[in-house]
Design an enzyme around this catalytic site. Structure first.
Site, short mmCIF file in Angstrom:
data_model
loop_
_atom_site.label_atom_id
_atom_site.label_comp_id
_atom_site.label_asym_id
_atom_site.label_seq_id
_atom_site.Cartn_x
_atom_site.Cartn_y
_atom_site.Cartn_z
N CYS A 82 2.25 4.75 8.50
CA CYS A 82 0.84 3.79 8.79
C CYS A 82 1.42 3.23 9.78
O CYS A 82 2.06 1.84 8.77
CB CYS A 82 -0.73 3.98 7.59
N CYS A 118 0.91 -1.21 -0.29
CA CYS A 118 -0.18 -0.43 0.28
C CYS A 118 0.45 1.29 -0.14
O CYS A 118 1.95 1.06 0.32
CB CYS A 118 -1.41 -0.07 0.96
N CYS A 133 -6.29 0.53 0.91
CA CYS A 133 -5.75 0.36 1.85
C CYS A 133 -5.34 -1.98 1.78
O CYS A 133 -7.41 -1.36 1.03
CB CYS A 133 -6.65 0.20 3.34
N GLU A 156 -22.40 -11.00 29.06
CA GLU A 156 -21.81 -9.56 28.37
C GLU A 156 -21.59 -8.61 29.21
O GLU A 156 -23.12 -7.50 29.92
CB GLU A 156 -21.90 -9.66 27.36
N CYS A 175 -0.26 -1.71 9.01
CA CYS A 175 0.30 -3.14 9.02
C CYS A 175 1.99 -3.29 8.68
O CYS A 175 2.66 -3.54 7.33
CB CYS A 175 -0.70 -4.15 7.44
N TYR A 234 -17.81 -13.51 28.99
CA TYR A 234 -17.23 -12.58 27.73
C TYR A 234 -17.67 -12.69 26.75
O TYR A 234 -16.91 -12.67 25.44
CB TYR A 234 -16.26 -11.93 28.02
N GLN A 244 -16.11 -10.46 15.49
CA GLN A 244 -14.38 -10.53 15.49
C GLN A 244 -14.17 -10.05 13.80
O GLN A 244 -15.30 -10.03 12.84
CB GLN A 244 -13.90 -12.66 14.87
N CYS A 261 -7.00 -12.53 22.48
CA CYS A 261 -6.23 -12.04 21.76
C CYS A 261 -5.10 -10.59 22.27
O CYS A 261 -4.29 -9.94 21.52
CB CYS A 261 -7.57 -10.83 21.70
N ASP A 277 -13.48 -15.43 26.68
CA ASP A 277 -12.96 -15.04 25.92
C ASP A 277 -13.11 -13.13 26.23
O ASP A 277 -13.98 -12.11 25.63
CB ASP A 277 -14.15 -15.31 24.74
#
Length: 464
Positions: free
Chosen positions: A78, A72, A171, A347, A81, A326, A297, A419, A392
């Site tokens: 940026c 990109c 992008c 949640e 990535c 969660y 997700q 994550c 989670d």
């Protein structure tokens, strides 16, 4: 070594998530946003007795890992990535090694080692995303300028900057449909000379463009986020967006009014300009209704890999009551519902709970129950006792006061989906101190070209 001094050095390794290690005169300096093997110039911005941190100024020599050109136009300015110049298989190897080191250290610290002193668990490596590019189903683009006083921009923040915004006109981690919408919106407001919202003065109109696009259905939700300070005619913009030759289908265009001082995407008022305020996505044969702010997700096909790995770790839950803590919009709960006696999801986001209830009804599942509230408080109110627990949590992990309540249930097994491996390693330490052991773990790369990765861990109770 003093604050403000400039040095050059080679990044020897990168610890999760993006902490590059450089040795200078026998001292280790942590410099973020680099790649192993790069020679960089950096300035010392923090210096304590046993700790030094530097800010990257310039990459002087490429790493041997950088075997391809950027995909990109705004790389490397940026910071999104930052691994895009690394072949995907090498990205996977690096993330796998980072997570394994964190888990190994956590197990060693807790004494879960074999006779040779090695961490005693099964590490099953990493699974890649089915798509390396165009995988994100949600993107929050910001309005701003690329430099002070510059023309209007719409895209992503410049690496290390709170204010400068780079236009994301090409992008590669989003579908081209999103890029076409972004360019149309930017051109429209550029011609109108509409001002963006300034974070310091709290003045201006344009804040964000939130785009969501389902991978399986191609349905697109366009959300323009502005303040209420000014008014602009939006009907022409509507017609321009709807006239775009997109691969997917726009099902809703919303005008979200946000007058919060905080730089967050939220709604004080939502106006439906066209269509509806939701779209549908399908994961592992289940259909999910997703609204503008519902958690889901961001990599739909990657989520199928992640949830398949989690389901394999969970195993047989027949006649079991499962707690999904969660639970978000109830994705995991509904995947387990067909093979469990009952699944109870907890949640904190009420909108997500409402969506979870509706999704369960839509999928014909009558053994899912969802409760709104903080896990820390809701666990005190639930009279049911779980046979199995799925965790989670958000990036920061489980609240330290909630962990003892979870441990107190004494379930035989738990699956922890994380994550953020550093938060996971911390929480695993507490679980292992309280009668649990890590049986096996694997990684799933949901965030290609970025520093992030998901981890799934099976935990078994050994101390009764």
């Amino acid at each position: 070594m003093k604050k403000g001094e400039v040095y050059e050095g080679y990044i020897e390794k990168v610890d999760f998530p993006n902490k590059g290690r450089i040795r200078i005169d026998g001292e280790t300096v942590i410099v973020k946003n680099g790649i192993p093997g790069q020679k960089v110039r950096f300035v010392i911005n923090k210096k304590r007795k046993n700790k030094a941190e530097g800010r990257l100024l310039e990459v002087l020599e490429k790493s041997e890992l950088e075997k391809r050109e950027p995909v990109c136009s705004i790389f490397p300015a940026c910071g999104g990535c930052m691994y895009q110049t690394i072949l995907y298989e090498d990205q996977l190897k690096m993330k796998e090694a980072q997570v394994k080191e964190l888990l190994d250290d956590a197990l060693a610290a807790a004494g879960q080692v074999d006779e040779q002193g090695n961490p005693d668990y099964i590490f099953e490596g990493i699974q890649g995303s089915p798509q390396e590019f165009e995988y994100r189903n949600k993107m929050e683009f910001s309005f701003g300028d690329e430099y002070k006083g510059g023309p209007l921009s719409l895209g992503l923040h410049k690496k290390g900057s709170t204010y400068d915004v780079l236009t994301a006109k090409d992008c590669k981690i989003v579908h081209p449909d999103m890029t076409e919408i972004l360019k149309t919106v930017l051109q429209y407001f550029t011609e109108l000379k509409a001002p963006y919202y300034h974070k310091i003065s709290h003045e201006g109109y344009l804040r964000h463009l939130l785009l969501r696009r389902a991978e399986t259905t191609g349905e697109i939700l366009v959300n323009l986020v502005t303040t209420s300070q000014q008014k602009y005619e939006l009907e022409s913009l509507l017609q321009q967006i709807l006239a775009l030759p997109l691969e997917g289908k726009i099902v809703g265009i919303l005008h979200i009014v946000n007058d919060s001082f905080a730089d967050v995407v939220k709604s004080d008022e939502t106006r439906v300009l066209y269509g509806q305020d939701y779209f549908y996505e399908t994961i592992l044969g289940l259909r999910f209704k997703i609204s503008p702010f519902s958690f889901f997700q961001t990599n739909s096909l990657g989520a199928e890999v992640l949830y398949s790995a989690a389901r394999a770790y969970i195993g047989d839950t027949k006649d079991m009551t499962v707690f999904d803590l969660y639970s978000g919009t109830g994705t995991i709960a509904q995947i387990l519902a067909s093979v469990a006696k009952e699944v109870i999801g907890v949640e904190i986001v009420e909108e997500a709970v409402e969506a979870a209830r509706e999704n369960a009804w839509m999928n014909g599942l009558d053994n899912c129950r969802f409760m709104a509230g903080d896990v820390l408080k809701v666990l005190d109110k639930i009279t049911d006792k779980p046979d199995f627990i799925v965790l989670d949590p958000p990036r920061d992990g489980i609240h330290p006061k909630a962990l003892p309540k979870i441990i107190e249930y004494g379930v035989e097994q738990m699956v922890y989906i994380s994550c953020k491996p550093t938060s996971l390693a911390r929480d695993l330490g507490v679980l292992m101190e309280n009668g649990y052991r890590v049986e096996k773990a694997c990684c799933v790369d949901m965030f290609c070209s970025t520093v992030h990765v998901e981890t799934v861990v099976l935990i078994t109770r050994v101390d009764k």
